[in-house]
Design an enzyme around this catalytic site. Structure first.
Site, PDB file in Angstrom:
ATOM      1  N   LYS A 121       1.388  52.915  10.344  1.00 11.64           N
ATOM      2  CA  LYS A 121       2.145  54.340   9.959  1.00 11.64           C
ATOM      3  C   LYS A 121       1.301  53.521   8.083  1.00 11.64           C
ATOM      4  CE  LYS A 121       5.002  57.938   8.300  1.00 11.64           C
ATOM      5  NZ  LYS A 121       4.592  57.831   7.107  1.00 11.64           N
ATOM      6  N   ARG A 141      -2.013  61.399   2.736  1.00  9.39           N
ATOM      7  CA  ARG A 141      -2.604  61.974   4.117  1.00  9.39           C
ATOM      8  C   ARG A 141      -3.447  62.277   3.104  1.00  9.39           C
ATOM      9  NH1 ARG A 141      -0.483  64.266   9.002  1.00  9.39           N
ATOM     10  NH2 ARG A 141      -2.037  64.840  10.442  1.00  9.39           N
ATOM     11  N   ARG A 184      -2.718  66.892   2.456  1.00  8.98           N
ATOM     12  CA  ARG A 184      -2.079  67.355   3.359  1.00  8.98           C
ATOM     13  C   ARG A 184      -1.628  68.623   2.715  1.00  8.98           C
ATOM     14  NH1 ARG A 184       2.545  64.514   4.969  1.00  8.98           N
ATOM     15  NH2 ARG A 184       3.460  66.392   5.633  1.00  8.98           N
ATOM     16  N   LYS A 240       7.410  59.197  14.822  1.00 14.79           N
ATOM     17  CA  LYS A 240       6.877  58.495  13.959  1.00 14.79           C
ATOM     18  C   LYS A 240       8.179  57.636  13.514  1.00 14.79           C
ATOM     19  CE  LYS A 240       8.992  60.667   9.860  1.00 14.79           C
ATOM     20  NZ  LYS A 240       7.815  62.131   8.958  1.00 14.79           N
TER      21      LYS A 240
END
Length: 506
Positions: free
Chosen positions: A211, A216, A231, A372
């Site tokens: 991660k 993003r 995003r 996550k």
């Protein structure tokens, strides 16, 4: 349609806590709308006008608000036309023209319409009619299956267009609303777990991937044309020419990629997140280069892959972008998952994301297929207020008040923010100066030593956990909260919820 009808509907939706009642009330409104009014109405209702940023804040609204009109005369089209004009104003004298146009609009609005417009333009409607409720209302109004409407909205990223097709198109038109190369798709999101082993136990065999502490991105390529989205679906292609060039060099004709971008230091370790975001947010390319790392492919040369299993999508990604894949391993062994997690942390990354190997791509959803894992709890919260500093920080705005989203209205109005703590930890001198300049521009009011602001600023906050506290309305307080970074790439609606935070209680 008159704006007053929308205001009356919003008021009716706000006073009920029943989701079913909200959906029915909104559906009745949607059935009465002309096709051209659908997108403007939904934008105003959600506090996100279809024009995007129009250069209007709390101060400009306060300055433009005068005596209200006695009777409602404004139409939805009147408001939409004015917002179109505000969004395109630029150059010398634009501030004065914007103020005049805004004042003229508000002068024709009744008291209730003025209040609604202020809240809508500031993103503070607070009716409890979030996108999920509105999407269900579209399905009810059009008498279409909820699943079909939700999928069309997710893949198009455009609720207004989805409403138009659902209400005025055919079932086949709605079903055909799918992924289009060049049109941003709502990204799939991940839930959280405390360890990689716990995440693996929840999903079974999985791809355990690094991660990254980056931003993003979603990249679309059609022929030579490349578009890059955030995003939040903002087009930032002009900011990232180096990434566009990398994707143009891939052995494909058409592709849609999901991933992250970040800056690396001379040892190819990730630079601090603030440096990545400073480059990411710049309107023109700078010397600092951003590197793309992709973890999914949603479309490839005429073939949609979102309904294919992850293992298939990974194989295609490995074929077309082997040098730009996020690192990870496929495993069902918790010891291997924990090892990958340790390696990611040692390399300077945030942790891992554990993804079920046979899962499909659920656009726009935070499901259980992606989980996550971070060693420290990190949440996206919203700044509600900021206090005047003292001592070395005298003259600066320092201690920030943090709020979590309450989409269910368990502790107040649905969609409002519940205060969960304060912190000044992690604030650098540069951040303090930024806060001192930024927050007065979105000030709503002041009390002794505190500046209260519009709840629009998202801040990534690390905590050691939460504890029960009667001091705050949500019944919890953050433990050892510290600021990691302000997140310009996220909206208040993307903030973590009070329910998620309360889930950390033992």
């Amino acid at each position: 349609m008159l704006l007053a009808e929308l205001v009356d509907t919003a008021d009716a939706v706000a006073v009920t806590r029943s989701r079913r009642a909200k959906v029915d009330t909104l559906a009745a409104l949607l059935r009465r709308l002309e096709p051209d009014d659908l997108a403007p109405v939904l934008g105003l209702l959600l506090g996100s006008p279809r024009q995007g940023r129009i250069g209007v804040g709390w101060r400009s609204l306060a300055a433009a608000t005068g005596e209200p009109a006695a009777e409602p005369t404004l139409t939805i089209a009147d408001v939409d036309t004015t917002l179109d004009g505000l969004a395109t104003m630029s150059g010398p004298g634009s501030a004065a023209r914007r103020s005049a146009a805004l004042a003229a609009l508000l002068a024709n609005a009744t008291n209730g319409e003025q209040e609604f417009l202020r809240r809508s333009l500031l993103g503070d409607v607070r009716t409890g009619a979030l996108e999920g409720v509105v999407t269900d209302a579209i399905a009810a109004a059009a008498e279409r299956p909820i699943a079909a409407v939700r999928r069309a909205a997710m893949l198009s990223g455009d609720l207004g267009e989805t409403a138009r097709i659902a209400l005025h198109g055919t079932a086949a038109d709605l079903a055909a609303t799918g992924l289009v190369v060049g049109r941003a798709v709502l990204p799939m999101l991940a839930s959280t777990a405390s360890t990689a082993a716990d995440a693996l136990a929840a999903v079974g065999e999985a791809s355990v991937e690094y991660k990254l502490d980056g931003a993003r991105i979603q990249v679309h390529r059609s022929g030579h044309d490349v578009r890059i989205f955030t995003r939040n679906l903002a087009d930032i292609t002009h900011r990232l020419p180096e990434i566009a060039d990398i994707v143009r060099a891939m052995p494909v004709r058409d592709v849609v990629l999901d991933g992250e971008t970040l800056a690396l230091d001379e040892n190819e370790a990730p630079r601090p997140f603030q440096e990545t975001m400073a480059r990411f947010g710049a309107e023109a390319a700078r010397d600092l280069v951003l590197h793309p790392w992709f973890f999914d492919v949603l479309h490839l040369d005429g073939r949609d892959l979102i309904d294919e299993p992850l293992r298939t999508r990974m194989a295609e990604l490995a074929r077309i972008a082997p040098a730009h894949r996020i690192r990870g391993e496929v495993t069902a062994d918790p010891e291997i998952a924990e090892r990958v997690s340790r390696e990611a942390l040692a390399a300077g990354h945030e942790g891992v994301v554990v993804k079920a190997i046979d899962s499909t791509y659920a656009a726009g959803r935070r499901g259980s297929s992606w989980i996550k894992v971070k060693p420290v709890h990190t949440f996206d919260l919203v700044v509600l207020a900021v206090e005047q500093g003292s001592g070395r920080r005298a003259g600066m705005l320092s201690n920030i008040h943090l709020g979590a989203l309450d989409p269910l209205g368990e502790f107040g109005e649905p969609g409002a923010f519940v205060m969960v703590g304060k912190t000044f930890k992690g604030l650098t001198d540069a951040t303090l100066r930024w806060q001192t300049e930024r927050f007065p521009t979105i000030e709503t009011h002041r009390t002794a030593g505190t500046v209260w602001v519009e709840p629009v600023t998202v801040v990534e906050t690390a905590i050691d956990g939460v504890q029960r506290s009667p001091r705050y309305p949500g019944g919890i307080a953050l433990r050892f909260a510290r600021v990691k970074a302000y997140r310009d790439d996220k909206r208040p609606a993307d903030a973590d919820t009070i329910q998620t935070l309360r889930g950390l209680l033992r």
